[in-house]
Scaffold this active site. Sequence first.
Site, mmCIF file in Angstrom:
data_model
loop_
_atom_site.group_PDB
_atom_site.id
_atom_site.type_symbol
_atom_site.label_atom_id
_atom_site.label_comp_id
_atom_site.label_asym_id
_atom_site.label_seq_id
_atom_site.Cartn_x
_atom_site.Cartn_y
_atom_site.Cartn_z
ATOM 1 N N ARG A 13 -27.187 33.034 -9.023
ATOM 2 C CA ARG A 13 -27.139 32.124 -10.224
ATOM 3 C C ARG A 13 -26.072 31.108 -10.036
ATOM 4 O O ARG A 13 -24.962 31.512 -9.855
ATOM 5 C CB ARG A 13 -26.704 33.098 -11.222
ATOM 6 N N LYS A 71 -17.046 29.890 -10.282
ATOM 7 C CA LYS A 71 -16.052 30.663 -11.196
ATOM 8 C C LYS A 71 -14.545 30.876 -10.628
ATOM 9 O O LYS A 71 -14.334 30.487 -9.564
ATOM 10 C CB LYS A 71 -16.601 32.244 -10.868
#
Length: 255
Positions: free
Chosen positions: A237, A202
């Site tokens: 994840r 991210k």
Amino acid sequence: MGIVNVTPDSFSDGGAHMDPDVAAAAARRMVEEGAAIVDVGGESTRPGSEGVSLDEELRRVIPVLERLDGLPVSIDTAKSEVARRALALGAELVNDVTALRGDPELAGVVADGSAYLCLMHMQGEPRTMQAHPRYDDVASDVAAFLEERLSFAVSAGIPEERVCLDPGIGFGKTAAQNFELIRRLDVLLALGRPVLVGLSRKSSLGKLFDPEARTGTLAASLGAAVAAYERGASIFRVHDVREHVEALTAAGAIA
Ligand code: HH2
């Protein structure tokens, strides 16, 4: 949880798995590398994205799901029809980034299909969510939201034991707010459900090194995953399964 995005535009692996055979092979490899489940998604939710039609989302994910018979699969969708078809093809978990706010029929599909469910926090919607994220206290605000969505899910007939919660890293949050959520993960764990985190690649991680970064590096992802693990996260994840399994196994051996 390994990520298989069947999308042309996902922020880090967009376009990599558009061919269903390639996507299915990637999913199989992730399970071999130690993923407990693979998360198949046909709609990007990256900041600024617009969403896709039901037909397009089905066209992307169904051929992949058909090839994953027997594998532990999660479907990353907010659409009840996609979830319904995925569960019929053997998916076990519905990963809904809208936390059952997007499609009024999704809760019933999860309940009727006896599926597991991930409820994720998001402030705003992907198109605009990064514009002005605002919280009184990010950890308590996110916890209050997830508590309410958990009650909603239970009232819709989904057993609490089947639900995990997710702070929604990058969904209407600044980098500092993302890091505070991980630092104060105990506030979410107090809700009594397993916590899933999606830190992998991210941009908040990339921005530690370059303010213009749109993705984070693998090494930064591993560091963040270990930090989240030490604070009690139990589902990760991730795009890079083997590396996360190794990093978290080492962290677990020490813990
Ligand atoms: N992040 C993304 C998508 N789905 N689901 C959960 N539960 N938690 C997350 O943090 C999460 C998620 C965004 O990442 P990715 O799938 O890699 O990209 P895109 O949304 O661009 O497809």
